[in-house]
Design an enzyme around this catalytic site. Structure first.
Site, PDB file in Angstrom:
ATOM      1  N   SER A  52       0.832  -1.207   0.000  1.00  0.00           N
ATOM      2  CA  SER A  52       0.000   0.000   0.000  1.00  0.00           C
ATOM      3  C   SER A  52       0.861   1.249   0.000  1.00  0.00           C
ATOM      4  O   SER A  52       0.373   2.336  -0.285  1.00  0.00           O
ATOM      5  CB  SER A  52      -0.859   0.052   1.263  1.00  0.00           C
ATOM      6  OG  SER A  52      -1.544  -1.139   1.440  1.00  0.00           O
ATOM      7  N   HIS A  68      -1.586  -3.070  -6.858  1.00  0.00           N
ATOM      8  CA  HIS A  68      -2.250  -2.705  -5.603  1.00  0.00           C
ATOM      9  C   HIS A  68      -3.732  -3.032  -5.699  1.00  0.00           C
ATOM     10  O   HIS A  68      -4.523  -2.248  -6.226  1.00  0.00           O
ATOM     11  CB  HIS A  68      -2.012  -1.212  -5.322  1.00  0.00           C
ATOM     12  CG  HIS A  68      -2.488  -0.753  -3.987  1.00  0.00           C
ATOM     13  ND1 HIS A  68      -2.770   0.572  -3.719  1.00  0.00           N
ATOM     14  CD2 HIS A  68      -2.737  -1.422  -2.839  1.00  0.00           C
ATOM     15  CE1 HIS A  68      -3.172   0.675  -2.465  1.00  0.00           C
ATOM     16  NE2 HIS A  68      -3.158  -0.524  -1.913  1.00  0.00           N
ATOM     17  N   GLU A 102      -4.532  -0.756  -8.835  1.00  0.00           N
ATOM     18  CA  GLU A 102      -3.640   0.365  -9.138  1.00  0.00           C
ATOM     19  C   GLU A 102      -2.300  -0.256  -9.553  1.00  0.00           C
ATOM     20  O   GLU A 102      -1.695  -1.006  -8.772  1.00  0.00           O
ATOM     21  CB  GLU A 102      -3.490   1.190  -7.840  1.00  0.00           C
ATOM     22  CG  GLU A 102      -2.985   2.576  -8.024  1.00  0.00           C
ATOM     23  CD  GLU A 102      -2.959   3.343  -6.690  1.00  0.00           C
ATOM     24  OE1 GLU A 102      -2.906   2.734  -5.602  1.00  0.00           O
ATOM     25  OE2 GLU A 102      -2.989   4.583  -6.748  1.00  0.00           O
ATOM     26  N   ASN A 162      -3.828   6.253  -1.872  1.00  0.00           N
ATOM     27  CA  ASN A 162      -3.636   6.748  -0.506  1.00  0.00           C
ATOM     28  C   ASN A 162      -3.192   8.203  -0.453  1.00  0.00           C
ATOM     29  O   ASN A 162      -3.404   8.881   0.544  1.00  0.00           O
ATOM     30  CB  ASN A 162      -2.655   5.847   0.238  1.00  0.00           C
ATOM     31  CG  ASN A 162      -3.335   4.558   0.673  1.00  0.00           C
ATOM     32  OD1 ASN A 162      -4.484   4.577   1.102  1.00  0.00           O
ATOM     33  ND2 ASN A 162      -2.648   3.444   0.531  1.00  0.00           N
TER      34      ASN A 162
HETATM   35  N1  LIG Z   1      -5.757  -5.223   4.136  1.00  0.00           N
HETATM   36  C1  LIG Z   1      -5.968  -4.254   3.249  1.00  0.00           C
HETATM   37  O1  LIG Z   1      -7.010  -3.594   3.252  1.00  0.00           O
HETATM   38  C2  LIG Z   1      -4.948  -3.970   2.186  1.00  0.00           C
HETATM   39  C3  LIG Z   1      -5.349  -3.285   1.021  1.00  0.00           C
HETATM   40  C4  LIG Z   1      -4.421  -3.076   0.003  1.00  0.00           C
HETATM   41  C5  LIG Z   1      -3.110  -3.524   0.167  1.00  0.00           C
HETATM   42  N2  LIG Z   1      -2.735  -4.158   1.314  1.00  0.00           N
HETATM   43  C6  LIG Z   1      -1.348  -4.617   1.432  1.00  0.00           C
HETATM   44  O2  LIG Z   1      -1.323  -6.026   1.232  1.00  0.00           O
HETATM   45  C7  LIG Z   1      -0.260  -6.595   1.973  1.00  0.00           C
HETATM   46  C8  LIG Z   1      -0.786  -7.715   2.846  1.00  0.00           C
HETATM   47  O3  LIG Z   1      -1.742  -7.182   3.729  1.00  0.00           O
HETATM   48  P1  LIG Z   1      -2.830  -8.096   4.447  1.00  0.00           P
HETATM   49  O4  LIG Z   1      -3.860  -7.176   4.976  1.00  0.00           O
HETATM   50  O5  LIG Z   1      -3.226  -9.222   3.564  1.00  0.00           O
HETATM   51  O6  LIG Z   1      -1.966  -8.659   5.678  1.00  0.00           O
HETATM   52  P2  LIG Z   1      -2.227  -9.965   6.566  1.00  0.00           P
HETATM   53  O7  LIG Z   1      -1.541  -9.709   7.846  1.00  0.00           O
HETATM   54  O8  LIG Z   1      -3.660 -10.364   6.536  1.00  0.00           O
HETATM   55  O9  LIG Z   1      -1.429 -11.105   5.762  1.00  0.00           O
HETATM   56  C9  LIG Z   1      -0.035 -11.122   5.624  1.00  0.00           C
HETATM   57  C10 LIG Z   1       0.392 -12.578   5.483  1.00  0.00           C
HETATM   58  O10 LIG Z   1       1.759 -12.618   5.058  1.00  0.00           O
HETATM   59  C11 LIG Z   1       2.357 -13.711   5.707  1.00  0.00           C
HETATM   60  N3  LIG Z   1       3.809 -13.558   5.635  1.00  0.00           N
HETATM   61  C12 LIG Z   1       4.607 -12.751   6.356  1.00  0.00           C
HETATM   62  N4  LIG Z   1       5.899 -12.915   5.955  1.00  0.00           N
HETATM   63  C13 LIG Z   1       5.874 -13.842   4.958  1.00  0.00           C
HETATM   64  C14 LIG Z   1       6.882 -14.430   4.130  1.00  0.00           C
HETATM   65  N5  LIG Z   1       8.168 -14.095   4.249  1.00  0.00           N
HETATM   66  N6  LIG Z   1       6.490 -15.349   3.216  1.00  0.00           N
HETATM   67  C15 LIG Z   1       5.200 -15.679   3.087  1.00  0.00           C
HETATM   68  N7  LIG Z   1       4.215 -15.160   3.830  1.00  0.00           N
HETATM   69  C16 LIG Z   1       4.551 -14.249   4.751  1.00  0.00           C
HETATM   70  C17 LIG Z   1       1.757 -13.703   7.096  1.00  0.00           C
HETATM   71  O11 LIG Z   1       1.934 -14.991   7.707  1.00  0.00           O
HETATM   72  C18 LIG Z   1       0.292 -13.383   6.779  1.00  0.00           C
HETATM   73  O12 LIG Z   1      -0.462 -14.551   6.549  1.00  0.00           O
HETATM   74  C19 LIG Z   1       0.405  -5.450   2.727  1.00  0.00           C
HETATM   75  O13 LIG Z   1       1.494  -4.995   1.978  1.00  0.00           O
HETATM   76  C20 LIG Z   1      -0.686  -4.395   2.780  1.00  0.00           C
HETATM   77  O14 LIG Z   1      -0.174  -3.090   2.862  1.00  0.00           O
HETATM   78  C21 LIG Z   1      -3.634  -4.405   2.320  1.00  0.00           C
END
Ligand SMILES: NC(=O)c1ccc[n+]([C@@H]2O[C@H](COP(=O)([O-])OP(=O)(O)OC[C@H]3O[C@@H](n4cnc5c(N)ncnc54)[C@H](O)[C@@H]3O)[C@@H](O)[C@H]2O)c1
Length: 277
Positions: free
Chosen positions: A114, A135, A147, A185
């Protein structure tokens, strides 16, 4: 397609890719996280089966196209990998460095970050021209936008492949350049932050601020409620990325936002933010 991280975003991305007919290898660090991700996919697809938008056998076929793995090496044959791990520069640069070593030299490496610089993630690899941002928005199966962020070195060829893939996933790609906050953002968070300032300065109540934006600007949700849904810790982190990235005081996080985060009032996920849940 490889997907790294089976959390909220990763499992959504794996689901839409498998639904579009791609074979997906989904990687997380433990079996437990993978199972949780697959359970979320099952639940989301079952909703479509219940509403008769999907047949039971189609659901089974979609799930059958997703292979879960804990070893990153299993991604070695992927044409494209989408990284969706925890939003942390160190964790993400490590993943990109490893993916660069494991995957075929022609594979494209995309990040769902993000706020982290795509240019920086590209620099952790020997193929920055094949590194790009994809994104997706939450919830991934529902939201149309992807995005697409071009790092300083991202090639036109990489952009075109990812643009076409996004259309295949039944999403709408919109192109932007790599600057703090990208477009989404950069525009959204200062609006949310300003709404928090308005509350902090007593310009209006939380309800009044949100209703003004809903009824007057046709927003489906007010900015304070949206902040609660996103998570106030996430909002603060993104405001800090904008503030540090541009060195411009117009992005300073509202002190009330900091105070709520200090209090552990992070929004819906903790039961309290600008509203009670
Ligand atoms: N949640 C949202 O609304 C949203 C929206 C857009 C973008 N994002 C982005 O998406 C990404 C993930 O966010 P999320 O909300 O899904 O987080 P989340 O915490 O739900 O999931 C992250 C996952 O990554 C895993 N992980 C961590 N290190 C790892 C590795 N080395 N190898 C494999 N897996 C690994 C964790 O075990 C976890 O299951 C972030 O960069 C976040 O900024 C999130």
């Amino acid at each position: 397609m490889g997907v790294v991280g089976a959390g909220t975003m990763g499992n959504g991305i794996a689901q839409v890719a498998a639904r579009a007919g791609l074979r997906v290898v989904l990687r997380d660090v433990t079996e437990e996280f993978l199972q949780r991700g697959m359970a979320a996919i099952d639940k989301s697809l079952q909703r479509d089966v219940d509403k008769e938008r999907l047949k039971e056998e189609e659901k089974r076929a979609i799930i059958g196209r997703i292979r879960t793995v804990t070893a990153l090496e299993e991604l070695k044959d992927a044409d494209l990998v989408v990284e969706a791990v925890t939003e942390d520069v160190k964790v993400k640069t490590d993943v990109f460095r490893q993916l660069d070593q494991i995957t075929r030299p022609e594979a494209i490496l995309a990040s769902n970050t993000s706020s982290i610089s795509i240019t920086k993630l590209g620099a952790a690899t020997r193929r920055p021209e094949q590194v790009i941002g994809m994104h997706f928005m939450n919830p991934v199966p529902v939201m149309k936008l992807v995005e697409i962020i071009r790092g300083i070195a991202t090639s036109d060829e990489t952009y075109k492949v990812v643009h076409d893939l996004t259309l295949k996933l039944d999403k709408t790609p919109l192109e932007c350049n790599d600057m703090p906050g990208f477009v989404s953002n950069r525009v959204l968070m200062p609006m949310i932050n300003e709404a928090i300032f308005a509350l902090y300065e007593g310009v209006g109540s939380a309800q009044a601020i949100d209703e003004v934006m809903k009824l007057g600007m046709n927003h489906p949700m007010g900015p304070l409620q949206l902040a609660d849904f996103i998570g106030l810790d996430v909002c603060l982190a993104i405001m800090n990325v904008l503030y540090d990235g541009f060195n411009d005081s117009k992005y300073r996080p509202c002190p009330l936002l900091r105070k709520y985060v200090d209090a552990g009032w992070l929004g819906r996920k903790t039961g309290k933010g600008f509203y009670e849940y």
